[in-house]
Design an enzyme around this catalytic site. Structure first.
Site, mmCIF file in Angstrom:
data_model
loop_
_atom_site.group_PDB
_atom_site.id
_atom_site.type_symbol
_atom_site.label_atom_id
_atom_site.label_comp_id
_atom_site.label_asym_id
_atom_site.label_seq_id
_atom_site.Cartn_x
_atom_site.Cartn_y
_atom_site.Cartn_z
ATOM 1 N N PHE A 400 0.809 -1.224 0.000
ATOM 2 C CA PHE A 400 0.000 0.000 0.000
ATOM 3 C C PHE A 400 0.845 1.279 0.000
ATOM 4 C CE2 PHE A 400 0.976 0.318 4.312
ATOM 5 C CZ PHE A 400 0.068 -0.149 5.230
ATOM 6 N N GLU A 401 0.166 2.399 -0.258
ATOM 7 C CA GLU A 401 0.795 3.699 -0.531
ATOM 8 C C GLU A 401 1.651 3.630 -1.807
ATOM 9 O OE1 GLU A 401 -0.178 6.273 1.710
ATOM 10 O OE2 GLU A 401 -1.364 4.560 2.279
ATOM 11 N N GLY A 402 1.197 2.825 -2.737
ATOM 12 C CA GLY A 402 1.958 2.600 -3.972
ATOM 13 C C GLY A 402 2.864 1.414 -3.781
#
Length: 583
Positions: A400-402
């Protein structure tokens, strides 16, 4: 205040120790926040981890309310809206400390980070006054709704639509979001939708809006106590005044919030890794085999040492970036009507560093929890021991968060684009290094010399990759990923060494330990950097051309080896004697 460093400039120039923030620079407020957050978690959260993961009804909300009473929800919120308005370092400390708390960390981060920062940074006065005070107390829980079933990394391909009503009073939202943290208890959703199907925009949506529903809780590998659901919008009426920032500028909000989110994820990862090391060292000191604590055995010592060394590097990297973000935020005038645009430009400057640290720290955490399970042996596979939960909970941070793959592509492409715009003299430095590689062999004697070698290797392989592929280089993710790895190690190695040098100059504590950890990381890092560079060169050249490039690479990377086995033994001895991570 001295001139701010440009994002990515660390690859092109020497950084002085005075320009780097380290944990040793904490002031009284920073130390108080760290101590208070540690006490809060030890007294209120860690004893209830089983209840949290069992999703005890109302518990997560209760804990967030308690965190609000201690002031741990308003660190990024101005006092005007009942926040504590502390600096970016305090926010980083809170994120680091909470990182070990698994599911609570996700609820906390979803609420205080990506959940409230869109309003803090991009909201107007009415939006801030309406929503931020209730976020500070957890009266209302915030959530960030960007990901869709068909758009994760490619956020701009979102299908959720928003259409302005005929009277101009509302936007009508239709669509769905998936994997939304805090969705089960969300009162405020930051939702991204395309106005008229093409203008990507951000909205503040109240959780009790008619037509907004959530799906069932997802059953996850880890973070079992955090709420993760899909969110559905069926003709949801959102007041036009709840448009966040500007129509068609949702990407400015989304991507810059994700930049800060990556920084906080990196801090989370450091906190979790430290906790995992502490659990592992305590177990290794206690567990006896052949009438001796296993912490006395050579291969266990190496694990403990390498866990500590990588944590030290990650911690140094995270707080260096915190210092950059803190200086940048304090340099901005965010009082005008253009506050959102000003903030976005400031955050974007360090998007590269945020991606670097997110990849590095999350992969350090992955290494540490894996080695922690190994140190525990069979007991590491048993849920009774915290390392089992830490192992499962860590996996998501590389996604997550890229994803780390996306963040790896961001690093070199950001550098290339800035160079094309004239913001960084990237290819001027590339030219100098290509010329230098034709010269005499120079043996790198000091850690600082080795760090410089890694920077030069990055420029060297970038130059030859550009020669091979030209403008198509950005299409070759295998090359971009390896370039990113060299940049990541360069940043982490330099951060580690500058921290050690700064500690020595100030006659701080544990200077020898810091120096040993930095040297060990740098000397093992140069091997990884060299091997990664060789893989790139073997892809861009062959035959005699490759042989020539190899000889040039050797000239750039020749160094005097050190006795890593002995250094790691010293590091392990210090950590085992303390019974926890110390610096």
């Amino acid at each position: 205040m001295s001139e701010l460093a440009k994002g990515g400039s660390f690859l092109l120039q020497h950084t002085d120790t005075t320009r780097v923030f380290t944990p040793e620079d904490f002031d009284d407020e920073h130390r108080l926040v760290a101590e208070s957050m540690t006490s809060f978690l030890e007294e209120n959260v860690f004893p209830r981890m089983d209840e949290i993961d069992a999703k005890k009804e109302g518990l997560m909300k209760e804990l967030l309310v308690e965190a609000g009473e201690y002031g741990f929800l308003g660190s990024d919120i101005p006092e005007k809206y009942d926040g504590t308005d502390t600096d970016e370092v305090c926010s980083t400390i809170i994120a680091e400390k909470v990182g070990a708390a698994g599911s609570f960390a996700i609820a906390h981060g979803g609420h205080t980070g990506i959940g409230n920062l869109p309003i803090v940074y991009f909201g107007n006065e009415e939006q801030k006054s309406t929503y931020l005070p209730s976020i500070v107390t957890a009266e209302k829980i915030a959530a960030y709704a960007l990901t869709e079933p068909g758009s994760g990394s490619d956020a701009l391909s979102a299908k959720t639509r928003a259409v302005l009503s005929e009277d101009g009073g509302h936007y009508i939202l239709n669509g769905s979001k998936t994997f939304i943290s805090n969705a089960g208890m969300g009162d405020i959703f930051i939702v991204y939708a395309k106005v008229d199907g093409d203008k990507f925009s951000a909205f503040i949506v109240d959780g009790d809006s008619e037509g907004l529903t959530t799906g069932a809780e997802e059953h996850k590998m880890g973070l079992k106590g955090s709420s993760t659901r899909s969110v559905f919008f069926d003709n949801v009426k959102v007041p036009a005044k709840n448009l966040l920032f500007k129509v068609g500028k949702g990407h400015v909000v989304a991507f810059n919030i994700l930049n800060i989110g990556r920084h906080k994820v990196a801090a989370n990862a450091v906190g979790a890794a430290k906790y995992a090391l502490d659990q592992s060292v305590a177990y290794a000191n206690e567990r006896k085999q052949f009438n001796s604590p296993i912490s006395n055995f050579g291969l266990i010592k190496e694990k403990i040492a390498e866990m500590a060394i990588r944590i030290y590097a990650a911690e140094s990297t995270v707080y260096r970036t915190a210092g950059l973000l803190n200086d940048m935020m304090h340099s901005l005038d965010r009082t005008g009507d253009d506050a959102g645009a000003v903030t976005a430009k400031g955050i974007e400057e360090y998007s590269l560093e945020c991606s670097l640290e997110k990849v590095f720290a999350s992969e350090v955490e992955a290494f540490v929890v894996d080695e922690g399970v190994q140190i525990h042996g069979g007991y590491g596979f048993i849920a009774e021991y915290p390392i089992e939960r830490l192992y499962r909970d860590a996996r998501i941070r590389r996604i997550f968060e890229g994803t780390n793959e996306i963040n790896r592509t961001i690093i070199p492409t950001t550098l290339l684009r800035r160079s094309q715009k004239g913001a960084l003299p990237l290819f001027e430095e590339v030219g100098k290094i290509l010329k230098k590689s034709n010269g005499q062999l120079t043996v790198r004697e000091t850690p600082s010399d080795i760090v410089q070698a890694c920077k030069e290797v990055f420029l060297f392989v970038l130059g030859h990759s550009q020669e091979k592929f030209g403008s198509d280089l950005m299409k070759h993710q295998e090359i971009l990923g390896r370039l990113a790895d060299i940049a990541i190690y360069s940043y982490a190695m330099e951060s580690s060494w500058l921290r050690a040098c700064k500690a020595e100059a100030s006659k701080g504590r544990n200077v020898q330990l810091k120096t040993n950890m930095a040297k060990a990381f740098i000397h093992s890092g140069i091997v990884k950097v060299t091997n990664t560079a060789m893989e790139i060169l073997a892809h861009v050249a062959a035959g005699s051309a490759l042989e020539e490039l190899q000889s040039h690479l050797v000239k750039l990377t020749q160094y005097t080896p050190m006795d890593l086995i002995a250094v790691r033994e010293k590091v392990a001895g210090a950590i085992s004697a303390a019974g926890k991570y110390v610096v």
